[in-house]
Design a protein around this motif. Structure first.
Motif, PDB file in Angstrom:
ATOM      1  N   ASP A 120      -5.671  -5.489  -0.428  1.00  0.00           N
ATOM      2  CA  ASP A 120      -6.100  -4.142  -0.826  1.00  0.00           C
ATOM      3  C   ASP A 120      -5.773  -3.861  -2.289  1.00  0.00           C
ATOM      4  O   ASP A 120      -6.552  -3.220  -3.007  1.00  0.00           O
ATOM      5  N   ARG A 121      -4.605  -4.334  -2.752  1.00  0.00           N
ATOM      6  CA  ARG A 121      -4.243  -4.108  -4.158  1.00  0.00           C
ATOM      7  C   ARG A 121      -5.148  -4.919  -5.088  1.00  0.00           C
ATOM      8  O   ARG A 121      -5.463  -4.470  -6.197  1.00  0.00           O
ATOM      9  N   GLN A 161      -2.840  -7.990   4.310  1.00  0.00           N
ATOM     10  CA  GLN A 161      -3.973  -7.124   4.011  1.00  0.00           C
ATOM     11  C   GLN A 161      -3.651  -6.131   2.905  1.00  0.00           C
ATOM     12  O   GLN A 161      -4.511  -5.793   2.089  1.00  0.00           O
ATOM     13  N   SER A 162      -2.398  -5.674   2.844  1.00  0.00           N
ATOM     14  CA  SER A 162      -2.049  -4.728   1.780  1.00  0.00           C
ATOM     15  C   SER A 162      -2.118  -5.397   0.409  1.00  0.00           C
ATOM     16  O   SER A 162      -2.494  -4.762  -0.586  1.00  0.00           O
ATOM     17  N   GLY A 190     -11.732   0.078  -3.449  1.00  0.00           N
ATOM     18  CA  GLY A 190     -10.584   0.455  -2.647  1.00  0.00           C
ATOM     19  C   GLY A 190      -9.996   1.815  -2.958  1.00  0.00           C
ATOM     20  O   GLY A 190     -10.623   2.672  -3.583  1.00  0.00           O
ATOM     21  N   THR A 191      -8.741   1.986  -2.526  1.00  0.00           N
ATOM     22  CA  THR A 191      -8.057   3.271  -2.631  1.00  0.00           C
ATOM     23  C   THR A 191      -6.703   3.094  -3.302  1.00  0.00           C
ATOM     24  O   THR A 191      -6.111   2.016  -3.251  1.00  0.00           O
ATOM     25  N   TRP A 221      -8.267  -2.978  -5.416  1.00  0.00           N
ATOM     26  CA  TRP A 221      -8.048  -1.844  -6.318  1.00  0.00           C
ATOM     27  C   TRP A 221      -8.110  -2.299  -7.779  1.00  0.00           C
ATOM     28  O   TRP A 221      -8.748  -1.651  -8.617  1.00  0.00           O
ATOM     29  N   ASN A 249       0.803  -1.222   0.000  1.00  0.00           N
ATOM     30  CA  ASN A 249       0.000   0.000   0.000  1.00  0.00           C
ATOM     31  C   ASN A 249       0.835   1.272   0.000  1.00  0.00           C
ATOM     32  O   ASN A 249       0.289   2.368  -0.086  1.00  0.00           O
TER      33      ASN A 249
END
Length: 352
Positions: free
Chosen positions: A338-339, A334-335, A347-348, A342, A277
């Protein structure tokens, strides 16, 4: 191409290094192909948001495939119950809606097929799309060729008969056909399509040539029009590349074919503490994951991470928890999850 943990199997690790050298030669090369004569099945492939569920042996096996968390001694009902929980965990933990599963003749042509079908049936019953892909054997058979056509075609006869009527099941004739030239592989894919004319073309994934490492030649072949194309891409193919270099490397492998292409394998270490992230320009794997997930989102491409679940694989973004009869999953990074979110349109963006 799967990533084998360094600590457990040195021979495949050496093979992976040799593969990386071969694939690296493609980077920046002129890969011919045009989508003009190969109509896309849809305007993009964002509907595929998935993970691979693998045998701990990397799916290369000379016997029945045993997916992580399952047993070849399980009945259909036991397999269905366990698979339902694992599929539910993929959705709950990652937001996935697609799973890619291996098949081989030992699994399909023998008695275990009745139980193994429980995985496919459970996944589709839970609303998942399922990509079934043929894997070759291990040892000397791990050469990028179909092991034995006398068992390969009966395997597909059985699978197609069972699932051609289920719109959630997709067929990938072969994983990483690197033993063949681009033309030879296109000929085999065309033969598969001609053999199974009853299967809609938008339910077929034609692997990119080589190690699924470029789709431009299969995209250009008019015999394969209307199919999806599958691409593989890995960070260990280079010892180091910047974010921009990884973006360029990926795009040359896709050419103008993003609207038909699904990256149904890509991955990086998930159990070594990397934070995907945050921009970390000196780390090859962070650059890779950030570059490819940004590019999948930009090009509106579907993607299927390798692996969602594979026991003892440092790339696995999920791990088994709970009793064997009632498995569940936990996220290993978790990162990394998260990708994936995305790439899949949620997500961000990356910080920094």
């Amino acid at each position: 191409m799967r990533k084998t943990p360094v600590s457990t199997r040195r021979a495949p690790r050496l093979r992976a290094s040799l593969v990386a050298v071969a694939i690296a030669a493609i980077s920046g090369a002129s890969l011919t192909g045009s989508p003009a004569s190969a109509a896309a099945p849809t305007t993009d492939t964002t509907q595929f948001k998935g993970v691979n569920w693998a045998d701990p042996r990397d799916n290369f096996a000379d016997d029945e495939l045993q997916l992580s968390g399952l047993s070849t001694s399980d009945t259909y009902a036991q397999t269905y119950t366990k698979a339902s929980r694992i599929i539910s965990a993929f959705r709950a933990n990652l937001g996935a809606n697609t799973v890619r599963l291996p098949i081989n003749p030992y699994t399909v042509n023998g008695s275990y097929w009745k139980s193994y079908r429980g995985v496919i049936d459970a996944a589709t019953a839970h609303g998942f799309k399922v990509i079934v892909s043929y894997w070759e054997g291990t040892g000397d058979r791990k050469d990028g060729f179909i092991d034995d056509e006398a068992t390969y075609w009966p395997m597909w006869n059985t699978v197609v008969k069972a699932y051609k009527g289920n719109s959630r099941v997709y067929f990938e004739p072969m994983n990483e056909p690197h033993g063949y030239t681009d033309t030879e592989w296109a000929d085999i894919a065309a033969k598969w399509l001609d053999t199974y004319k009853s299967v809609p073309r938008n339910r077929v994934f034609v692997s990119g040539a080589g190690y699924n490492d470029h789709v431009t030649t299969v995209c250009a072949d008019p015999r394969l029009k209307g199919t999806y194309l599958s691409l593989h891409h890995y960070g260990f193919w280079k010892s180091y590349a910047t974010y921009d270099e990884w973006v360029a490397d990926l795009k040359v492998r896709i050419g103008d074919c993003a609207n038909r292409t699904v990256a149904d394998e890509f991955g990086a270490p998930m159990t070594t503490g990397l934070n995907y992230n945050v921009k970390t320009p000196d780390d090859n794997f962070v650059n890779f994951i950030q570059a490819v997930t940004d590019t999948f989102r930009e090009l509106k491409m579907g993607s299927v991470y390798w692996p969602g679940l594979r026991t003892d694989d440092i790339y696995s973004v999920q791990k088994l928890v709970g009793p064997p009869s009632k498995p569940w999953l936990e996220t290993t990074n978790q990162s990394g999850a998260d990708r994936l979110a995305w790439a899949w349109g949620r997500g961000t963006p990356v910080k920094g």
